[in-house]
Design a protein around this motif. Structure first.
Motif, mmCIF file in Angstrom:
data_model
loop_
_atom_site.group_PDB
_atom_site.id
_atom_site.type_symbol
_atom_site.label_atom_id
_atom_site.label_comp_id
_atom_site.label_asym_id
_atom_site.label_seq_id
_atom_site.Cartn_x
_atom_site.Cartn_y
_atom_site.Cartn_z
ATOM 1 N N GLU B 81 4.690 57.785 5.358
ATOM 2 C CA GLU B 81 3.235 57.839 6.178
ATOM 3 C C GLU B 81 3.792 58.948 7.318
ATOM 4 O O GLU B 81 2.600 59.502 7.674
ATOM 5 C CB GLU B 81 2.812 56.538 6.761
ATOM 6 N N ASN B 82 4.885 59.143 7.803
ATOM 7 C CA ASN B 82 5.081 59.920 8.786
ATOM 8 C C ASN B 82 5.219 61.343 8.537
ATOM 9 O O ASN B 82 5.110 62.347 9.595
ATOM 10 C CB ASN B 82 6.297 59.346 9.622
ATOM 11 N N VAL B 83 5.305 61.752 7.363
ATOM 12 C CA VAL B 83 5.567 62.962 6.879
ATOM 13 C C VAL B 83 4.953 64.208 7.567
ATOM 14 O O VAL B 83 5.262 65.075 8.134
ATOM 15 C CB VAL B 83 5.652 63.247 5.573
ATOM 16 N N MET B 84 3.426 64.164 7.533
ATOM 17 C CA MET B 84 2.578 65.018 7.955
ATOM 18 C C MET B 84 2.530 65.065 9.293
ATOM 19 O O MET B 84 2.684 66.351 9.971
ATOM 20 C CB MET B 84 1.155 64.851 7.748
ATOM 21 N N THR B 85 3.106 64.062 10.232
ATOM 22 C CA THR B 85 3.050 64.245 11.623
ATOM 23 C C THR B 85 4.380 65.190 12.014
ATOM 24 O O THR B 85 4.340 65.525 12.980
ATOM 25 C CB THR B 85 2.984 62.868 12.143
ATOM 26 N N VAL B 86 5.164 64.448 10.984
ATOM 27 C CA VAL B 86 6.600 65.199 11.542
ATOM 28 C C VAL B 86 6.674 66.502 11.257
ATOM 29 O O VAL B 86 7.203 67.576 12.145
ATOM 30 C CB VAL B 86 7.921 64.475 10.533
ATOM 31 N N ARG B 87 5.917 67.074 10.229
ATOM 32 C CA ARG B 87 6.022 68.333 10.082
ATOM 33 C C ARG B 87 4.864 69.138 11.034
ATOM 34 O O ARG B 87 5.295 70.315 11.428
ATOM 35 C CB ARG B 87 5.303 68.832 8.609
ATOM 36 N N GLU B 88 3.898 68.469 11.379
ATOM 37 C CA GLU B 88 3.271 68.954 12.559
ATOM 38 C C GLU B 88 4.019 68.967 13.822
ATOM 39 O O GLU B 88 3.853 70.036 14.581
ATOM 40 C CB GLU B 88 2.065 68.091 12.697
ATOM 41 N N ASN B 89 4.984 67.982 14.329
ATOM 42 C CA ASN B 89 5.653 68.263 15.331
ATOM 43 C C ASN B 89 6.875 69.071 15.400
ATOM 44 O O ASN B 89 7.350 69.719 16.268
ATOM 45 C CB ASN B 89 6.219 66.758 15.795
#
Lengths: 271, 284
Positions: B81-89
């Motif tokens: 679930e964190n993948v997209m946020t991590v890639r954004e950060n």
């Protein structure tokens, strides 16, 4: 030299036709083709001619660019004219050996030549005034309803635009590999066609390997930038219809209506 | 908690034969512990196969740990679930400039990231303009990437990452394929981002000259973090660096040779100016 290559045959100019929404141009081309193959009579022909000439004038693309496209189909036109001329049944006007030329044959041959010419001119207006990217975006939007039946419209258009970006790079790469192999004694020039094709094989293998490696890298770079398909995606340049696009639709449909009216009420001369 | 935190991080590349049996396992990251604070400029050194690229791909959640945990801005990258946020950060810039530019117009490429994360159109335009201005490529916004030099393409790639407004940018050998001018431009851009915008930079490289300006240097070898410290601390340990098959900046090397020849020079000299200063002190 190779990096300056332009794809498609876009002719940059500042005209209303250039600024039109690509969807209008796509549908316009389609409707124009429909009108070409359904018109009957001289009036409708005149209407199509006026329409085409006006659009060409408005697009500011020099006529000689349009004619370039015609050169490619001269042979096709000659063949269709030939078959129409000699193989249309009817009363012979002139006949020699097994061939006979009939009045409807002449008419068909001329009409076919006109239709094909207009067809090429009409479609080249679209490709001359629309960048490949706009075309891709237009196609994606226009085909969007097909998503409901499971066609991956976004993926296909993404593939098209990536292909457009990578064609010049791959051409450059081909050039590089060719030079590297020529430096080691490979011969791409001499021999007959078959030999030439065969000498391409050692060129294609490294090219494909390189292309796959690039694809792999690119996929990773896209994922790293949060690419996850078309869902929830916004756009830098979303297609929105402007006033001129609505007007263009109006003109298009009145043209089509005109052609059909002529077909029904003024189908002179009867064929 | 820092922006990046790794605890006992392990990554194994498993090669399988056609039946799916394990053929060989190679350990790219071996129980790695690492901490990076927000706003730091970090350089990661290591020769080929030391696991530095694998580490970079973990920070962007392109790879997930076999064992152990990696947190990026407090988010566990192993969590789907964190993948997209991590890639954004945590944005990422790769080595080959051609293979990471997606669109055929510069501004459209910069917009690719924001488009993916669903930024509204007007804001995308703002972000594109800002990012291109930051990397000094604003006047090339309507160019085709094919007409740019390697260094310019790499700056466009940085702008593309920047447009997602990440807290951290990982640059995985961004200068390996560039000429000296392009290399200098890219490094200067990265430095400016760090100093002026406070973006955490993780620069993976094997050019020693690029490491000099970093806040901290991590040296990796065989999947382990073997040295860490300020550039000066690291470069005063010339023998150790040689052991890990790493070079040192020319000036450091020269100073080291001079010291061995008997000149009483201080350790950790990195630039020509420093060496000149030290030598002048000796004469006085």
């Amino acid at each position: 030299m190779l990096r300056d290559i332009t794809l498609g045959q876009y002719y940059p100019a500042n005209s209303v036709i250039h600024r039109l929404d690509p969807r209008v141009k796509l549908l316009g081309t389609l409707l124009f083709i429909v009108s070409l193959f359904s018109f009957k009579g001289v009036t409708a022909l005149a209407l199509a001619t006026i329409f085409l000439v006006t659009v060409i004038k408005v697009s500011k693309v020099p006529f000689k660019f349009m004619v370039k496209g015609l050169r490619a189909i001269v042979i096709l036109m000659l063949i269709t004219a030939f078959f129409n001329l000699f193989l249309t049944p009817g009363e012979a006007l002139v006949s020699f050996w097994k061939f006979k030329i009939t009045a409807p044959g002449i008419k068909n041959a001329v009409l076919m030549a006109i239709r094909l010419t207009y067809l090429i001119l009409g479609t080249s207006i679209m490709t001359l005034t629309t960048t490949p990217n706009q075309l891709t975006a237009g196609l994606e939007m226009a085909l969007r309803p097909l998503r409901k039946v499971g066609v991956p419209v976004h993926a296909v258009s993404m593939m098209m635009s990536i292909a457009l970006r990578f064609i010049p790079i791959l051409i450059e790469e081909t050039d590089k590999i060719m030079k590297a192999q020529m430096a080691r004694g490979a011969d791409f020039e001499s021999g007959n066609l078959i030999r030439k094709v065969k000498s391409m094989v050692p060129l294609l293998v490294p090219l494909f390997v390189a292309a796959f490696r690039r694809a792999d890298d690119l996929a990773m770079a896209m994922e790293a930038r949060c690419y996850h398909g078309g869902d929830g995606r916004t756009q830098l340049k979303p297609l929105r219809y402007q006033g001129r696009d609505r007007l263009a639709y109006l003109i298009l449909f009145s043209y089509l209506a005109g052609v059909f009216l002529c077909r029904h009420f003024l189908p002179w001369p009867q064929g | 908690m820092g922006i990046i935190k790794a605890r006992q991080l392990v990554h194994e590349y498993i090669r399988r034969d056609e039946e799916g049996n394990v053929e060989s396992i190679s350990t790219a990251l071996d129980h790695l512990n690492l901490d990076v604070e927000q706003g730091q400029f970090i350089a990661v050194l290591g020769h080929n196969g030391s696991g530095k690229s694998t580490l970079a791909k973990h920070i962007n959640a392109l790879l997930t740990p076999t064992e152990g945990t990696l947190w990026v801005d407090g988010l566990d990258v192993s969590d789907e679930e964190n993948v997209m946020t991590v890639r954004e950060n945590a944005g990422m810039v790769f080595q080959n400039p051609d293979n990471q530019i997606i669109a055929s117009v510069v501004e459209e490429d910069v917009a690719f990231g924001p488009e993916n994360i669903g930024v509204p159109t007007d804001e995308i335009w703002d972000r594109v303009e800002q990012s291109l201005r930051t990397v000094g490529m604003l006047k090339y916004r309507t160019y085709s990437p094919n007409k740019l030099s390697g260094g310019q393409k790499q700056r466009v790639a940085i702008a593309g990452v920047l447009a997602m407004q990440p807290k951290c940018i990982v640059l995985d050998e961004p200068t390996a394929m560039l000429d000296p001018t392009g290399r200098r431009d890219v490094i200067r851009t990265a430095l400016e981002l760090n100093r002026e915008k406070g973006v955490t930079i993780i620069l993976i490289t094997h050019y020693m000259e690029e490491v000099v300006e970093a806040d901290r240097v991590f040296v990796m070898d065989e999947g382990k973090l073997v040295m860490q410290g300020t550039p000066r601390e690291i470069f005063s340990r010339v023998e150790e660096l040689k052991h890990y098959r790493l070079g040192v900046p020319q000036m450091t090397l020269l100073a080291d040779e001079l010291r061995r020849a008997g000149l009483p020079l201080a350790g950790g000299i990195m630039t020509r100016e420093e060496l000149v200063e030290e030598l002048a002190k000796l004469r006085a």
